[in-house]
Structure formats: C-alpha cells, structure tokens
Design a protein around this motif. Structure first.
Motif, PDB file in Angstrom:
ATOM      1  N   ALA A  93       0.693  -0.881   0.209  1.00 52.17           N
ATOM      2  CA  ALA A  93       0.322  -0.046   0.203  1.00 52.17           C
ATOM      3  C   ALA A  93       0.538   0.863  -0.110  1.00 52.17           C
ATOM      4  O   ALA A  93       0.737   1.691  -1.024  1.00 52.17           O
ATOM      5  CB  ALA A  93      -1.502  -0.380   1.420  1.00 52.17           C
ATOM      6  N   ARG A  94       2.018   1.609   0.574  1.00 53.55           N
ATOM      7  CA  ARG A  94       2.824   2.529   1.363  1.00 53.55           C
ATOM      8  C   ARG A  94       4.171   2.672  -0.491  1.00 53.55           C
ATOM      9  O   ARG A  94       3.242   3.527  -0.642  1.00 53.55           O
ATOM     10  CB  ARG A  94       3.481   1.581   2.111  1.00 53.55           C
ATOM     11  N   ALA A 154       1.235   3.553  -3.600  1.00 49.95           N
ATOM     12  CA  ALA A 154       0.857   5.340  -2.954  1.00 49.95           C
ATOM     13  C   ALA A 154       1.778   6.381  -3.328  1.00 49.95           C
ATOM     14  O   ALA A 154       1.298   7.050  -4.249  1.00 49.95           O
ATOM     15  CB  ALA A 154       0.423   5.347  -1.310  1.00 49.95           C
ATOM     16  N   GLN A 197       1.488   6.296  -7.001  1.00 50.06           N
ATOM     17  CA  GLN A 197       0.686   6.719  -7.535  1.00 50.06           C
ATOM     18  C   GLN A 197       0.588   8.349  -7.804  1.00 50.06           C
ATOM     19  O   GLN A 197       0.111   8.855  -8.489  1.00 50.06           O
ATOM     20  CB  GLN A 197      -0.787   6.462  -6.695  1.00 50.06           C
ATOM     21  N   ARG A 255      -6.442  -1.933   0.485  1.00 50.15           N
ATOM     22  CA  ARG A 255      -7.686  -0.543   0.007  1.00 50.15           C
ATOM     23  C   ARG A 255      -8.326  -0.164   1.447  1.00 50.15           C
ATOM     24  O   ARG A 255      -7.882   1.355   1.600  1.00 50.15           O
ATOM     25  CB  ARG A 255      -9.216  -0.745  -0.355  1.00 50.15           C
ATOM     26  N   TRP A 304      -5.716   2.306   2.432  1.00 53.01           N
ATOM     27  CA  TRP A 304      -5.154   3.889   1.386  1.00 53.01           C
ATOM     28  C   TRP A 304      -6.556   4.759   1.714  1.00 53.01           C
ATOM     29  O   TRP A 304      -6.462   5.879   1.907  1.00 53.01           O
ATOM     30  CB  TRP A 304      -5.228   3.597  -0.256  1.00 53.01           C
ATOM     31  N   ARG A 305      -7.425   3.698   2.151  1.00 55.36           N
ATOM     32  CA  ARG A 305      -8.385   5.116   2.698  1.00 55.36           C
ATOM     33  C   ARG A 305      -8.039   5.307   4.660  1.00 55.36           C
ATOM     34  O   ARG A 305      -9.560   5.576   4.723  1.00 55.36           O
ATOM     35  CB  ARG A 305     -10.148   4.602   2.395  1.00 55.36           C
ATOM     36  N   PRO A 355      -3.619  10.409   1.106  1.00 54.46           N
ATOM     37  CA  PRO A 355      -4.630   9.962   0.117  1.00 54.46           C
ATOM     38  C   PRO A 355      -4.373  10.447  -1.782  1.00 54.46           C
ATOM     39  O   PRO A 355      -3.609  11.241  -1.557  1.00 54.46           O
ATOM     40  CB  PRO A 355      -5.923  10.842   0.633  1.00 54.46           C
ATOM     41  N   PHE A 356      -5.162  10.336  -2.015  1.00 53.41           N
ATOM     42  CA  PHE A 356      -4.885  10.905  -3.660  1.00 53.41           C
ATOM     43  C   PHE A 356      -5.883  11.110  -4.202  1.00 53.41           C
ATOM     44  O   PHE A 356      -7.585  10.996  -3.895  1.00 53.41           O
ATOM     45  CB  PHE A 356      -4.942   9.407  -4.651  1.00 53.41           C
ATOM     46  N   GLU A 381      -7.236   6.602  -6.466  1.00 50.45           N
ATOM     47  CA  GLU A 381      -6.351   5.076  -5.908  1.00 50.45           C
ATOM     48  C   GLU A 381      -6.202   4.450  -7.623  1.00 50.45           C
ATOM     49  O   GLU A 381      -6.549   4.937  -8.915  1.00 50.45           O
ATOM     50  CB  GLU A 381      -7.444   3.963  -5.612  1.00 50.45           C
TER      51      GLU A 381
END
Length: 437
Positions: free
Chosen positions: A112-113, A116, A119, A163, A166-167, A209-210, A214
């Motif tokens: 996730a890290r 992210a 991204q 997810r 991320w959230r 966050p994005f 995502e």
C-alpha cells in the motif's frame, strides 16, 4: 456508428530480453537499460494509448522446466517491472503504466505504501495487474502453494487490505493549512487492525490520500473465480475470448453480472480484449502469410512447443507429437485458461501435433478467421467490436521498436481517421482517462 474505444499494449515479454530470437535483435538495444522502454512508452502515448501492462513472472518456474524457460528467453530472465515503472512515468505525461504484481510477493502495508508513493509520483497514472501465480509462491514463503481458488481468496484479502490502508485517512484528515500551521488532523486517521486468514497488519498508512483516485486495478483470468474477482475488484479486465459476437457479449455479461453482484455498476470496469495482429501493407501480403502458415514443419511445431512449455511450466517437447495430450501432465498450479487455449475444442483424443498446428496457423482478419491483414481490415474488426458494446483492445507484443512500429505505423492513422482511437487525453491520470468514454 463508429465508437471510440480504449487501447492498451500488453508487454508480453515483460522486463526481459526484447527482440530475442528475431533478426531485429541486431538493433543492439540493451534490454536491461531503460531507453528501449522509454522510447516505446513515448510512442504509445503519441498514439493515444491509455495504458501499457507489463507482464511478469517472478519465478523461473519449476526445476523441471527452468532450462526450457531460459534457453530461448521465453519465461526468463525478467527484471522487476515495478522498478521500471518510474522510468516510464518520467518519459511520458499521460500514459498509464501497469506493472504485474503477485500478492504473495508483497505484504499489504508495504504494498500500500509503495503503490501510493508511485501513484503520487506519476500524477495518478499507476495501475496494478494483479495475478495469482501460485507457482511463484515458494520464493516468498515456506508455506505450501495455494490452489487456484484459494489463491484468488488471498488476492482478494490482500487487495481489500491495501484499500483499507489507502482509505485510512478520512475526508479532511489532510489539512495542509499554512495559516494555522496544521498539516494533518490525527483524529481523522483510522487505526486499521486487520487479522485475516492470510494477512495481519495495522494502520493507518503513512502516505497521504489520492486527490484523483486510487491506482487502477487490472486482472486477467478466465475461470469462474477469476471473472468473479474481476467483477468485484477490477477497473480493467484483460480478456481472452474468441472475437465473435456471441463470445464477446457472453464474456462481457459475465463480468458485468459479477460487478453488479458485488454492488458495483457494469460501467465501473473496462473490458479489453487481447489481440496480437499482424498488420500487412496489402491484402496480397496477408494472403501469403496465411498460406505459408497452413502446413508447419516439425521444427516450427517444436518452436511453438518450447514457448508453450514455458507458459504452461510443462515440458511439451518431451512428449510424442503424434500421441494424444493427456491433461494430467499439467500441474494444479497451471491456469485452466492457459491449458484451454492450447487444447481448444479439439478434444482429449487429439494428438499434440494437432494442438501445436492449430497454434501455428494464421488466419485472415477479413474473414474473421485470424488476425493477419491490413490496417483498414483491422479497423473494420475494431468497429465491429464497438457495435457489440466493446470497451477496447489490448495489442500484444514486446517493446522492440520493430514490433511496435510494424503494428502501429499504418494502424494509428486509420484508427484516428475513423474516430476509434483518442487524439487527446483528459487530466486526472489513468482512472480519469479510462472513464472519459
């Protein structure tokens, strides 16, 4: 009426020896350096492609087939596509880059890290091609490899966990207010605590966050479990199916039904059918190529068997060409879809020679028996797919410039003149461009 569709490129060789086995190798590109990949990415962006998916196999396969996989570079070596992605982002502004990832290789928090980070660095152009290759599991854990469906269960838990992380920053957690000198509101960060069947980790994630969504999730897989995974989780499905109206509509309906069953909309997923066309200068050239493929000699069949042996991690070259192919030679880890693509509808009594001969034979785009033809004929096919509601296609090949330009030089202008291929991108990254039409 012509319908605009999405286009992607499936880098079938992965981050491996581009052009190996072909005379074009003498262009003398070094496949371990970024330049050949960056040149190709710029070409695809100029052509208006949405994304490039980078195939990967982290394993060289079972001990019995390692030599088969590396001798002709069909199955390896391969370097890590995740580490290639930043070089492609640097060379482009709009193209989505989708490395292949295996849930067995990344613990969820680290995944996730890292994802992210990419991204954000890419201006929201990262995608993840999630595969459940169980044959690679021995490199990442002492645990026994999972079965086909269990591997999808693990992938689903892995993706759900990522997810959650991320959230873990709720709306308003990122403040970045210079006037009050507050960067973030810790009361709006959620302490994720996941204890699942395959993974255990805590949050929140140490990444912001994005603003534009995502990373896009891509998935292959034609089994019932694979289609269900795609419907529930994916933004793009890499589809393999016969390109006739009934097959295309049935395949799309299965994905859409799975999406709706998971509480999503059918419009949430783009289905891109994978095609490897041979674009020719004239119909006469196409006819000659097809005629030449009709009667392959044993040397040609052995070459196909080598590639299939790599893909299926099963030594087909040791089998008698004239005896029926026993499906029990394939291990439980081998994709049912891959086996079916070899066997087709020829039945258990057909000899191996019949299966390999069928793979060797080419067909004409014009009569829908194959994918050899002119740019105009290929555009006719894409137009027809659009009439059936198709979202787009993935062209298939390596990143050698000869491969890329042989396919695209005549095709791109024809597709653009017909209004099938985009001329401009929208802002917001890969997800925004996938949802633009």
């Amino acid at each position: 009426m012509t319908r605009q569709q999405h286009f992607g490129w499936f880098l079938a060789r992965g981050f491996g020896p581009q052009g190996w086995g072909y005379p074009s190798l003498d262009w003398d590109y070094d496949w371990t350096r970024p330049e050949i990949y960056q040149d190709a990415a710029r070409t695809l962006e100029q052509a208006g492609f949405d994304l490039v998916i980078i195939e990967d196999a982290p394993s060289l396969g079972s001990p019995e087939t390692i030599d088969l996989r590396v001798r002709h570079a069909f199955g390896g070596p391969k370097h890590d596509p995740m580490l290639l992605a930043p070089y492609l982002f640097q060379a482009t502004r709009h193209l989505g880059v989708v490395p292949t990832v295996n849930p067995a290789a990344y613990v969820p928090y680290t995944a996730a890290r890292q994802f992210a980070t990419l991204q954000h660095l890419s201006a929201h152009r990262l995608g993840l091609n999630v595969v459940t290759d169980t044959g690679s599991a021995r490199h990442f854990s002492a645990a026994a490899p999972l079965g086909h469906d269990e591997a999808y269960d693990r992938a689903e838990e892995w993706l759900d966990g990522i997810r959650l992380l991320w959230r873990s920053w709720d709306h308003g957690a990122l403040v970045a207010d210079r006037a009050t000198d507050v960067y973030a509101d810790g009361s709006k960060l959620r302490a994720v605590q996941h204890r699942g069947e395959y993974f255990a980790f805590d949050g929140p994630l140490n990444a912001i966050p994005f603003p534009h969504g995502e990373p896009a999730i891509v998935s292959p897989g034609g089994s019932g479990r694979g289609l269900g995974f795609a419907g529930a989780n994916s933004d793009v499905q890499l589809a393999l199916a016969p390109l006739n109206e009934r097959s295309v509509r049935d395949y799309r309906a299965k994905i859409h039904d799975a999406a709706v069953a998971a509480g999503r909309s059918a419009a949430d997923i783009k289905i891109l059918f994978a095609i490897q066309p041979v674009i020719t200068a004239s119909a006469e050239d196409a006819d000659r190529i097809v005629a030449a493929s009709a009667h392959p000699d044993d040397a040609a069949l052995v070459q196909i068997a080598r590639k299939q042996s790599s893909d299926l991690e099963t030594d087909l070259t040791s089998l008698d060409l004239d005896k029926p192919l026993d499906p029990s030679v394939f291990g439980a880890h081998v994709s049912r879809g891959s086996i079916q693509r070899l066997i087709g509808d020829r039945g258990d009594d057909a000899p191996l020679r019949a299966h390999l001969t069928a793979l060797a034979r080419a067909g004409r785009i014009a009569d829908r028996s194959g994918f050899v033809g002119t740019a105009e004929e290929f555009a006719d096919l894409i137009d027809e797919l659009g009439d059936w509601g198709n979202d787009g296609v993935l062209l298939w090949g390596d990143f050698h410039p000869v491969t890329l330009h042989r396919t695209l030089d005549e095709l791109v202008p024809v597709l653009r003149r017909r209004g099938i291929l985009r001329r401009e991108y929208v802002d917001g990254g890969l997800q925004a461009n996938l949802r633009a039409f």
